[in-house]
Each structure stands twice: as C-alpha cells, then as structure tokens.
Design a protein around this motif. Structure first.
Motif: not given
Lengths: 684, 684
Positions: B24-27, B31-35, B74-77, A382-387
């Motif tokens: 490359e970070k989720l954080g 932010a990008r998507n929200l804007i 929340l994108i925190v440890p 199964i291979l969805p786009p890997p993040p």
C-alpha cells in the motif's frame, strides 16, 4: 386528454403491414421489436403471404385483422403506400407510421407520391408519421415500433424527438455505453403530416419524461412552434440541437436589420422566446439533458467546487465562469468548519481542495458543509481516482449527503477503468457524472439557465394589444406617432422656393437629405448635411447637394431634398424589425449609423417584447450598455430606448403588411428618444 | 545530444530511495512499476530496513548501490529530502525525481524547505524533477517511474507534459478506454528546478513523439518558453491546455492597452507566436493530438464530407465552418463519377450523401473519388452503424483507400456497441475516430491550423534590430520619429502670449488640449477642443477651457494647454504596447477613441511583429478591416498602419524602460499615418 396523434404514443393495438419472416427484412425487425418490447396491447401482422410469425397469424388482408387496432406500421413498397393508407382508413385505423423511404427526399416524383399520401390521409382523417422515419419507442409503456437492433434503450426520463432517423439510431447505441436511458424516442422523418410541433406537447404529457431533447433541421411552422414550446417549457425543460447553421446564403436586404438578420438569428431568438435551451453539439445536448433529468434546479448562480486535486479545480473554476456561473463566497461558518476538519495545507476557500489524501469521509463531510452553506446554490465535485481509496467508496459516501439536499450536485468523474464502478454507483442514484470538469460545469450552467427561465416573464404573441390603425401605412410619421414613437416631421422641398418656405415653418437648425427612390444609403453619396443654421447656408447647400448628386448619379431620380429640424445631441442607436419567414417579426437593437453591418454590435429577439426582454436585449450590446453613460459620454434615457423597442415590436405584431422597418438612427436624448430616420418596406 | 536533464528521460540506472515491501506504500508502487515496465537499465532499491524486494537487495545506504545509477526517485519524508539530495550528489547521481509532497504547495514552511533543496541541488549540480509530482513514464524505452496502478498506458506518439499530477493519473486511465497511447508522460509538480520549458525540447527529441500535449497552470519564464516552443513547433506540433483563465483580477492600468491586456491575452499571443495550438478543453486537446499524431497535414482548408445520413452530414458541414474550414467545391469529373456510381436519389454535391443503403464498397469508392479530387484537402467521413452492413466491414474497405493518399481523413464513428469493432479496426490502422461529427471537424481544424503554421513566417525575438537610441526617453516625439513614426509636434503654452506665439509658429487649424499631470482622460473633462481656425477663437477657447477645468477640478495642477496642428481627416485607430510580466512587449491594435474599453474591438500579439503578423492582427478587428474602406468611409493607407505597428513593436523590444506606450489615436490618412496623441509610462 387524447388527440388525433395519441395512437402513435399509446395505441390499443398495432398492426405491422409488410411483416416478414426473413430476419434480414425491416418487416421482420419491426415485428420482432414490437413483441420483444413487451408491449401490452394487441399485436397483428399483415403480409403478402399467409402463415405465422412469432406464434401469430400473418393476415393477407388488413380487413381480417381483429380488434383492437388503432396504429399501423407500414413497411410496404413506396408505390403501394397510398393504397395502404386507404386500406387503413377503411379498417378504421387513424394513425400510420410510414417507415418506407423513396418520397420527397429523392426528388420530384417522390414528392408527388408523398403529397398524394397526405391528401388521402387528410381526406380519410388518418394521421401520418414519416415517411422515411424509424418510428417511435417508449421504454415505460413499453412500445417499440422501430426495426433497430435490440436491446431497447434503458428506461430513463429523457424524451428524444429527431428529424433524423440515422441520428436516432446512433444516439441510442451511444447512450447505452454512456449509461443513460430514454422515456420516449420519436423519429419524425419527412414530416409529411405530423411534425415536431405536434409531437412536442404530446411527449411532454408523458409523466416519465423529465426533459425533452430535440434534434431539428428546420421548423414546420415557426410561430406555432414557439407557441407550443412556450407552453411546454413552463413545465418541462426542452433542449434543442438545431443544425444547418451555415446553410443559408445571404439574401438581398432592404435594411441593415435585414442584412444582419439571418435564419440563425431568428432561430436563436425563437428558442430564447420559447425558453428552449440551445445546445451547440449533440454531446452537450445530452450532457445537459442528464442534469436536467436528475438534478434539482439551483436557486442562483453561485457554485462551489470540491476537489482533491488543484489542477482540475482550476479547470472547473474557469469553466464555471465560461458558463455564466459564479464561484460562491463561502460563509465564515463554512470556512471555519472546513478549516477545523481539513488538514492545514488544504485550501478551504472555494475551490475547496482537500488534497490527494481525501477520504470518502472527507468528501462526504465537506460536501455536506458546502450544501449547507446559504451562499452555495450548487456543487461541482471533482473525483479523479483517489490514490488511497476506491472511487466507488467515495461515491457511496457522497450519495447519502446529496440526497439530503435540494441543491444540484454534478460530478466530474475523471478516468475510466478506475472509476467505472463509481460511475455505475452514481448512475443508480441518478447523479449525473461527466468525464471532465468542463462538461460538468456546462451542465450546471444549463440548470441555472433553466432555473432563470422559470422566473423570467416572457411576452406572449397571444397577448392582446390595442391594435392601432392608421389611414395609410405610407404615412410613416403618423404610424409611429400612433404607437407613441416620437419622430421629427420631415418635409419634401422640390425647389428653392419650397426650401425657404419649409425652413420658415420648421425653424433652424435644419438637416437636409437628398430625396430619391434610387438612393438607399444617402450618406454614402454625400446626400446628408447637418447643422444648417440660416437661409443662406441652406440654399447654397441645396444647390450643391442636388447638383453634385445629379452629376454623380445621372440615372437616379432626384425628387428634391427632405428637410427636418435638427434634434439635440444624444446617443444614436438602431432599432429595426424584419418579418422572418418562419418566426414572424424579429426585432434588432444595436450600434447604428453606417457601420452597423461592420461592427455587428446588435442583438435580436422575437416580437412582441416586454420590459424584461427589451432590457436584456439592449444590455447585450455595447450600444445599449453605454446608454447609461461611459467616460465622457453622458448618460441618456435608457428607458426611452426600451420603450421605443417595445412599441415598435407591437407595431410589427399589429401590421402584417410591414415587412421591414428600421429606425436608424434613433437618437436617445437626456430625456426621451426621437426617430431621426425611418425606413420601411411594405409587403409586395 | 545530452543535457543535464537527459537522465530523467534515458537513465542508465535508477535507484528508488524509500522503496517499500508494503504494497500500500508509494515506495512499493514505484519499485513495482519500474520492474513491470520492462526498463532495461539497472534497478536498485534503498530502504531503511535491509532485505529484498522483487528479488533485488534492499540497500540501507545509498553509497552501497552499485553502478550504473544516474537517476534517483525519492519517496522519503519531506524533512529528509535535503539530506537525501546531498546523499545523491555524494554518490554521483545528478538527477532526482522528488515524489514527496509537503513543500511549497502547503505554505511558507514547505516553501523554505523547497528552497533549501534547490540551493543544495544547484550547489552540487543535481537536477530536480518535482517535488509533489508523479514522475515520468516512457512506453517505448520503456521506463515507468510513477506509482500509478498498472498497466502502463499503451504505446503511442503523444507526449504529455503536465503541471498537475492528478490530471496525469486521470488522463492515463481515461486514455485506456478511449483507445489511445502515449510516447512519454512527464509530471512536473512544483517545478522547483526543472520546468516545462526545460522539458519541452527534450521530449520533442524523442523519435516516438509525434505531438506534444501540454497541461499548464502557469509559465516559469514566458520569454524563454516562447523561444523554446517556437523551435519545437518548427518540427513537431504542440497543443496547450492553459487553465486559470479567470483567476487574475484586473490591475490598475495607465492606458487602455493596459486595461484590456490581461494575462489571458498575453498567453493567447504567446501561444500564437510560438505556434502552439491552444485547446479549450482537455477532451479537445486529445482529440487534436490523435489527429496530429496520425494524419498527414492538409494542403488547404477545403474539406469534403462523406456520409450515409443527411442529419449528421449537416452537423458536419456546420462544424467545418465553425472550425474555419471550407466545404470543397468538387470538380466536374468527381461529380460525374459520383453520379455514375451512386443511386439517383443520393446527393453527389458536398456533403456527399450516399443514403442509408451505402455498402462498404460505396464508402471505399466514393472516398477514393473524393481523395483524388484536387479541390479536396481532406475528408470527414460519417459512419453511423449502417442498417444493412457491419460497421467494421466499412472500416476495412476504407482503410485500404486512406493509406493510398497523403490527405487527412477523420471518421465520425457514431454509436458504441455496434461500432466497437470498427473503432478497433480504425485504431489499428492509426486512423482517428470521434463519436460525433463536431469533434471530428474540430480535429480537422487543428490539422489545418498546424499546416498553416508551418507555412507562416514568425518574427523571432532574437532577430537583430538596429537599436535606436535617443538622448532622453522623455522626449516622446524624438523617440517615435527615430523609429519612423510620424508625430505632430505638440507645444506647451502656459499663458495667452505663448498661445499666440505658438499658434503663429504651428499654423492653423489647431487642436488644444489641457496640460495637467492629474488628468488622464482629457476629453472626459472637456479638455480637448478641435478645429480652432483663428487667433480669436483660439484665445477664447484657452480662457474657457482653463477656467472651466480649474473650477471643475480645483485640486488638479494645470500647466497650461498643449497646442498641435490639426491633421487631415482619416480613420482613427489605437496602437498600444504593455510590457507583460511574463512574455514581454504585448502589442494591441484596434478601435481607438474613448470607447476602446467598451467596444473591445482589439487584437493582441507579442512583439516583435513582422508584416504577416501585423497584418493578421489588424484584420482581426473591425477597425482594421475598415481601413480598406466601407460604404461611405473612404479607404486609407492600411500599409502605413501596419508599418507603425511593426515599428512600435521594435521600439518596445529595444527600450525595456518603456513599460507602456499607447498611440490613441493614430490617424491613418489617405497616405501615411500620424500619431495624434501618445502616452507613455516608463519603468518606475
């Protein structure tokens, strides 16, 4: 090896009769495709007006066409078709594709014209493909005799043979987007002459063809089709989409078997006998075809799932089971290696969930471990786009691994834009991808069934049997006994004296059944009495039964009663046969009694049956499964039931005059089995 | 109407905690998507390092974030999550999406941390979405709290709620290519707090949402889910893909009902009760959703097929039947009009085959005639690339017609390149297209089932019943009698004297059953004897039965025998209930006796049942269908069987201490029905 239809598939020269210089005409399209296909033989055009087309002369007379020419494509007015066939014969052309429509499909007048064409063709030894077809296409030869819009489909290993031209056209266009190709395509049209049974072995001979997909609306000669297909499926897989499931109305039937055995049951049985995989939908047919074209066959049903996400892994696990597959139990060493390699929160048990962070290397390493595992017969990845990675990088890493093993790997490549590059990468490596796990699992299931077919022995209708003759088919007991099926003698008693005399001869306990040609379902009218233990009970039963039925059904002819020795207890099943008009003797096994048609706990298979086929048929029903005992129901002699089923299938093969025969019930005893009641219908 | 989870769906201001300037970070992605989403509320970023991101300040302290702000992402440890929840509460933020993973899904330590988060959230009145989720998305508001690669999905009327984040991401990417959009998407993750039952009504409130698609791996609280979903489906259709079908192993069961009722039967029953359409595959879920989003509902099941090619028309006809639909009988006036309009060789009977030459005008004219026909509830149009016309011209001609009627029309648009423009044309007009007739027919089937749901009354578990109390549940006869279920008194006889005395009291004929707590399936051990007609037979039966069983099962405690008056002949069925751990009382009806588990002729539904539900359940089984008589089997009192089923469902609702109860057999008589044998299991 060449046959009379070889020119359709590898002609030395082709002539288009009815070629046209007007781009909107079919006669232009065919000419254009022939040339654009890159066909390496001779190409000639015949038209009403002389001139030139694609730098070739337009002949106005077929006789003027130079050698070599052995295939004609006719795009001529319907009415001119017979004359054109004669012209072909005169010119020595023995194969003609008739593109034109307006024949059998439009009514009686067209049918007459079609018959005339066939008659002329037979007379002159000309073979016809069509009419009302779009011709043939071979991507490897290459050759394109159709008028379809270019480009030709991509090269591939799937041969597609279709009764419907419109379906061909739509599938070719659809396949382009799906990214798969074909070896050959054959549109059969009205099948006035050449039919699916002729074409199947011819197409199978093509070395480029790895799998054959068959779109069927009917079958021309069922018995020949099963024979031909059985030969083909020994070497190459065949998938059929048979449509028209719900078309046929119910016919009047003389037996339960007849009432339950529709044309669909016969097609199912025929496909099973011939080793053809039957697809439910067009999409499924090509999903399977792509796997069969490209994957090695699995050695068993134990599959592993490799995923980077839990949800789709669960879907895949469900779908494996739906498709008759098993989730492999990974070996200890695989589990250990996976545990060492993967992060602690990953799941190393099948489905192996590497988590969303899985890298191309993780996919490759884990896939390698799974393919190495002796408990794994195939893998669904199964291979969805890997993040965190590009999907095509994962594809590349896996392809290297897949090529090292002789085990099937199918990919559920979920998404579209983000996986497009990966899809193409897999495609170039001939690894089938599917947009969802369900479809990937279905393809693995087809591979497993194909593998199973190759190891299962099928009884062939050509096998020689010791044909047993009896003096008269009317004596059912004699016939069944001759085939080794045990019956209990049944005697007709026409009056009280005969009742007593026969009872003395047979012994007690006895069963009494009303004897009347007008009463089909005896127990429905109180025409069956069991457990008659002495003369007094017997006589009073006789009087009561005959009087009751006479008054209830005054119109019925009552011949007396049938008497039969009562057999020990056991389990009762039904075994029947109807002669299917297309496929010949169709055997039925299942729950008998009077509820047969309500319970529908029955299975069908084509005669003749061997041990494996009869056993598998029996096991498909609850009646069959419980022969080995269930709860307080004691086990009985399953082998005897299998034996009777096989013997009845031989009887049916040997005696074409038996149209339907039904043993209901066959009582299966602790040892042996006895036909308690048998009904037969002979050919009118 | 706002609730505590409203801020997840329409926040006044959003803060990203853990925003990052590294692409490359989720954080960064969040932010990008929200804007980029165009969200019109306030957007704030909190980060460990101060600075700026997308022209906005990066706060290092949540307290510094200005109003308005009511949703935190929340994108925190993982370890910092509890503290961050407290920070949110302090800042007055009552809704938090926890994107981070590393909680319950990775084992005990993560589970403890997750529990700590929930505890803190409850304490401070903060609602949590996730953890381990990808957030929410609303194309109309608009709002995008995910980190998925842009662009956002297209606007549409389908809300998608999913337990799997990976599945969301793959579906969004796939939908782009398929050409459909979404109203909202909600990724639920671990559901530490907010679950599918909370979200369903909230999503249904959205005016842009026309249909809700639900991907489920489990259910948090089955009873609440059914209640909430039942309300939602009164107004908007819900489709569920429930995975994990084959996961659960078989549990030890005290009854046949318990053995047959798996979690899948309960889910099926729950979806049926709640009016949720259950899809088999992801593809099917969205095929149905697109039809439900865009088509009017049919008034019945009678469908017409319009085609320009025979083959696909036959496939469509098959598929309509497979999906429980009917081929309409066209009215005489429609047939006449079609005959006048179409060429003589066309087929005017449904499926209407206009032949390959059909023009855009032919499609439009015939479709108009079909939609006008009072016998037609909907139309399936088959449109492979027409040989002589552009497909999009046909599309345009038909769209005008379709918009004039309040009847569903779905298109099997076969091909790809040649029909691409037509696909977009239909899409703009909100007319669903499918690549094959089978999928189009399946979508029509979903529309018909949705229409049926809206006209079927469902018994609701909130309905008030007259709860009936009995002194002690141990007295089964009393309990059943209180609910109006007729039983036959059963008496324990411990010795020969009691046997005689009880027989005198009950009268003959009698049935005798072994009385032992150690013997579950009495007839398995010869512990049941019927038709004991006099004292002598009775006493010898008593001696034989007890002695035989004592010697066969020396370890079993034998209390004596149970005696019961033998009831008249009738048809025997099983009616049972098991309390499903998720959904409460699950009712079963079917073929009883000892073969229940082998025959599997049973149907399930959730209690409480009303007349319509009980009747539909009964009709699903052969045991139920034959109550009205079959061949020589006389009809019995079907209404009584329905009545007992309903009453037992009420008993189950009222008495939570009854874990399982099973009447096997219930003997259905010519008039009335009697519970012959009843087994109950009370809560431990």
């Amino acid at each position: 090896m060449t046959s009379s239809i070889t020119p359709f598939f590898s002609p030395k020269g082709v002539v288009v009769i009815g070629a046209s210089t007007s781009p909107e005409k079919l006669g232009y399209g065919v000419a254009r495709n022939l040339i654009q296909s890159g066909y390496r033989g001779a190409i000639h055009f015949v038209s009403q007006k002389s001139g030139a087309l694609f730098d070739r002369p337009l002949y106005t007379n077929l006789d003027d066409v130079p050698d070599p020419v052995d295939l004609a494509i006719l795009i001529v007015p319907t009415q001119s078709t017979p004359q054109t066939i004669e012209d072909c014969a005169k010119r020595g052309i023995k194969a003609a594709i008739i593109v034109s429509s307006g024949f059998r499909e439009v009514g009686a007048e067209g049918a007459a014209l079609e018959a005339q064409c066939v008659e002329l063709a037979r007379k002159h030894g000309v073979r016809l493909l069509g009419p009302n077809c779009i011709g043939t296409l071979d991507t490897h030869l290459p050759l394109d005799t159709t008028f379809l819009q270019p480009p030709m489909p991509a090269q591939g290993g799937i041969a597609f043979v279709s009764h419907s031209g419109a379906f061909c056209a739509a599938i070719i266009d659809w396949a382009r987007e799906q990214g798969f190709g074909f070896s050959q395509i054959v549109s059969l049209g009205n099948q006035a002459d050449v039919n699916e049974t002729d074409v199947l072995p011819e197409v199978a001979k093509d070395e480029h063809t790895k799998v054959i997909a068959l779109y069927m609306e009917s079958v021309s000669d069922g018995v020949k089709f099963v024979q031909a297909a059985s030969e083909v499926t020994k070497h190459k897989p065949v998938i059929a989409l048979k449509v028209g499931r719900f078309e046929a109305g119910q016919k009047a039937a003389a037996s339960h078997t007849g009432a339950l055995a529709g044309s669909e049951a016969a097609f199912d049985a025929a496909f099973a006998k011939a080793g053809i995989l039957r697809a439910d939908t067009a999409e499924q047919m090509f999903d399977w075809a792509r796997a069969l074209e490209n994957c090695p066959l699995p050695r068993g049903k134990r599959m592993a799932i490799l995923t980077n996400a839990g949800g789709p892994g669960v879907i895949a696990a469900d779908s494996l089971e739906t498709n008759g597959l098993l989730l492999s139990q990974l070996t200890e060493s695989t589990l250990k290696a996976l545990t060492n390699y993967l992060p602690p929160s990953a799941s190393v048990h099948n489905p192996v969930d590497m988590l969303a962070s899985a890298s191309p290397d993780a996919y490759a390493t884990c896939l390698n471990l799974l393919l190495q595992d002796e408990n794994v017969d195939g893998v669904l990845v199964i291979l969805p786009p890997p993040p965190m990675y590009k999907t095509e990088e994962v594809a590349k890493a896996m392809i290297e691994v897949i090529s090292k093993f002789e085990k099937p790997v199918v990919i559920a490549l979920m998404g579209s834009t983000l996986v497009e590059e990966a899809r193409k990468t897999f495609q170039r490596a001939n690894i089938p991808t599917y947009p969802f796990p369900e479809r990937a699992a279905s393809a693995l299931g087809a591979l497993a069934r194909r593998a199973k077919h190759l190891t299962t022995e099928h009884a062939e209708s050509t096998e020689t049997q010791k044909r047993i003759s009896v003096a008269s088919l009317a004596d059912l007991d004699e016939l069944l006994t001759a085939y080794g099926i045990q019956t209990i003698p049944i005697k007709l008693a026409r009056d009280e004296n005969e009742v007593t005399a026969i009872a003395d001869e047979l012994g007690y306990p006895l069963v009494m059944k009303i004897a009347s040609p007008d009463i089909l379902h005896k127990s429905d009218v109180g025409g069956v009495l069991l457990n008659l233990t002495d003369a007094q009970t017997l006589l009073s039963a006789y009087t009561q039964m005959t009087e009751r039925i006479k008054s209830a059904m005054p119109a019925a002819q009552i011949d007396g009663v049938h008497l039969q020795r009562q057999v020990p207890e056991g389990q009762e099943v039904i075994i029947g046969m109807v002669r299917d008009p297309l496929f010949g003797p169709l055997m039925m096994f299942g729950s008998g009694g009077i509820e047969v048609e309500g319970l529908k706990d029955v299975a069908f298979a084509l005669a003749p049956l061997n041990q494996a086929e009869a056993r598998s048929m029996i096991r498909k029903t609850w009646a069959g499964r419980k022969l080995k005992g269930f709860r307080s129901i004691p086990a009985v002699d399953e082998e005897s039931a299998i034996d009777v089923l096989i013997k009845l299938s031989h009887l049916a093969m040997d005696h074409e005059t038996v149209d339907e025969i039904e043993i209901n019930p066959l009582r299966v005893l602790a040892k042996g089995a006895v036909a308690v009641d048998v009904r037969v219908k002979l050919r009118a």
